[in-house]
Scaffold this active site. Structure first.
Site, mmCIF file in Angstrom:
data_model
loop_
_atom_site.group_PDB
_atom_site.id
_atom_site.type_symbol
_atom_site.label_atom_id
_atom_site.label_comp_id
_atom_site.label_asym_id
_atom_site.label_seq_id
_atom_site.Cartn_x
_atom_site.Cartn_y
_atom_site.Cartn_z
ATOM 1 N N ASP A 190 0.758 -1.251 0.020
ATOM 2 C CA ASP A 190 -0.106 0.020 -0.021
ATOM 3 C C ASP A 190 0.940 1.365 -0.158
ATOM 4 O OD1 ASP A 190 -0.622 -0.701 3.420
ATOM 5 O OD2 ASP A 190 0.875 0.826 2.763
ATOM 6 N N LYS A 223 -4.373 2.498 -0.668
ATOM 7 C CA LYS A 223 -5.719 3.187 -0.436
ATOM 8 C C LYS A 223 -5.293 4.782 0.073
ATOM 9 C CE LYS A 223 -8.115 -0.786 1.062
ATOM 10 N NZ LYS A 223 -7.053 -1.829 0.525
ATOM 11 N N ALA A 259 3.089 3.072 13.734
ATOM 12 C CA ALA A 259 3.386 4.367 13.614
ATOM 13 C C ALA A 259 3.558 4.967 14.716
ATOM 14 C CB ALA A 259 2.245 5.132 12.728
ATOM 15 N N MET A 299 -4.809 8.398 11.168
ATOM 16 C CA MET A 299 -5.779 8.875 10.231
ATOM 17 C C MET A 299 -6.517 10.172 10.710
ATOM 18 S SD MET A 299 -6.523 5.248 8.590
ATOM 19 C CE MET A 299 -6.572 4.644 9.978
#
Length: 469
Positions: free
Chosen positions: A247, A269, A331, A381
């Site tokens: 990705d 994505k 992350a 996100m």
């Protein structure tokens, strides 16, 4: 590449060395190991070369260089302390299109000597293209310690069996699986122990192992971006893969670690711009695995933390395809560490919550719990919904002056950190490049004191442990 790495067969080929001192002797020692026929031009031989000449292991051709001496040699080495003579040798070699190496003069080298790890017939050559020979030597020493001395015998036996394996297994894929099974199994251990007969018996047994290789899916966490944070197991799996589905969060440096002939398929994505829908990704995983391929699903961070890895493996399980999971550094852990923000601290935060900023309709976040003080929120996100996150946390009791940080492209060379307060989160998020991680909590106050990466990243070229390339 400044130089194309090429392994040349010098057995029985004439090589001219101009110079007779210690430096020439070092080059000649290496050339003799490769089987070259060595002609030397020099006024005087050092003691080591004098002994070789007396044993007729080298030919003392002349005491002075002439251009005609180059006509019948394969390559030439200039190892003198006379710049003018070295220039003449270089010019003459160039005119005759001969490979030439002027020692310690990169501009006058059409080939160079790499640092070598010799496990003949397996040889590893390392070069910096003449830019940093000490760095190349540094990593050669590291590899010397890592590569077992038995590799030479393993390669030698493999060479003896190669034609037989080709006859028995006509397909390239079959042969690759055979050698991979052999090298990764007990065969290598038997050779290392000197039990060569047993090792060859095992090779024979594996040769008649007719069962078709089964496809398998490996779910691999690529980490937050810095290729140095990829796990050793992750690297090993990438080197085995036939197909890699990756990705957009996977860095180019990590992708470069894949096996060179593996098929790479981007199924990334991005918010508001899905390149491949999830159902198509699931179908690609299953269809390639059913063809008997080793399929790696490479996902940024850790595949089981907001990566939908569990959903993809449910599809594999339903199709009866075996799978493995290789965790990655997520992350929230990697980016905050590189930013100098500890997720917990005795004086500031006793807990940390990993949260996604994108929820399915009806799965709203528990804002009262998230708004509690003395805890760290790491929000994945979340930049798109920064306004909602800020207003809801403040509405449910979190102080608007709570420190926040937005870490963009964490652990990478272009990492950016924007800091402010919870009340400012919406405007801060508008300035932050993606991908971005939101960190909310008093631990952000420690960043000024603990930041290390932004300072040291400018020095990476000076530290081979931080930047081995």
């Amino acid at each position: 590449m400044d130089y194309l790495p090429v392994f040349a067969d010098l057995t029985g080929r004439p090589v001219l060395v101009v110079g007779g001192g210690d430096i020439a002797a070092r080059k000649i020692h290496l050339l003799r190991r490769s089987g070259a026929v060595i002609h030397v031009v020099t006024r005087q031989l050092c003691n080591e070369l004098q002994e070789l000449h007396q044993r007729q292991d080298i030919h003392w051709l002349a005491t002075a260089f002439t251009e005609q001496q180059l006509d019948r040699v394969f390559l030439v080495i200039a190892a003198t302390d006379d710049p003018g003579l070295n220039q003449r040798i270089y010019d003459a070699a160039e005119q005759r299109q001969k490979l030439v190496n002027v020692v310690d003069d990169q501009a006058r080298c059409t080939f160079i000597f790499p640092s070598i790890v010799d496990r003949s017939p397996l040889v590893v050559a390392i070069s910096s293209g003449g830019k940093a020979p000490v760095l190349a030597r540094f990593w050669r020493e590291k590899l010397e310690a890592l590569l077992p001395s038995s590799l030479g015998n393993i390669a030698r036996i493999a060479g003896q069996w190669r034609d037989r394996v080709k006859q028995q297994l006509p397909g390239v894929k079959q042969r690759r699986y055979y050698w991979e099974r052999l090298f990764s199994g007990r065969f290598s251990a038997l050779v290392a122990a000197g039990r060569i007969t047993e090792a060859e018996q095992l090779a024979e047994q594996e040769l008649h192992h007719r069962e078709s290789p089964k496809g398998e899916i490996y779910l691999v966490g690529a980490g937050p971006g810095d290729p140095g944070l990829l796990t050793l197991r992750g690297l090993q799996v990438l080197q085995l893969a036939d197909v890699v589905l990756y990705d957009h969060l996977v860095s180019e440096q990590v992708l470069d670690l894949c096996r060179r002939d593996a098929d790479r398929i981007c199924v990334g994505k991005r918010a508001g711009a899905h390149l491949v829908i999830q159902e198509e990704t699931n179908q690609l995983l299953v269809s390639h695995a059913l063809q008997g391929k080793r399929v790696v699903r490479l996902k940024g961070g850790d595949p089981f933390i907001f990566g939908r890895g569990g959903e993809e493996l449910q599809v594999a399980a339903a199709a009866g395809i075996p799978f493995q999971v290789v965790p990655g550094i997520t992350a929230a852990s990697g980016a905050t560490a590189y930013a100098g923000i500890p997720l917990t601290h005795r004086e500031h935060s006793q807990s940390v919550l990993f949260i996604t900023g994108h929820c399915r309709p009806g799965n709203e976040l528990d804002w009262p719990s998230l708004a509690r003080a003395r805890q760290t929120l790491a929000i994945y996100m979340g930049a798109v919904n920064a306004a909602t996150i800020s207003s809801q946390l403040i509405a449910h009791g979190r102080d608007g002056t709570t420190p926040v940080a937005i870490i963009s492209r964490g652990t990478r060379a272009d990492q950016q950190i924007i800091k402010g307060t919870l009340a400012e989160l919406e405007s801060l998020a508008q300035q932050a490049p993606s991908p971005a991680l939101l960190v909310i909590g008093e631990v952000v106050l420690l960043q000024d004191q603990l930041a290390w990466f932004q300072t040291s990243s400018s020095q990476l070229h000076e530290d081979p442990l931080l930047n081995p390339s």
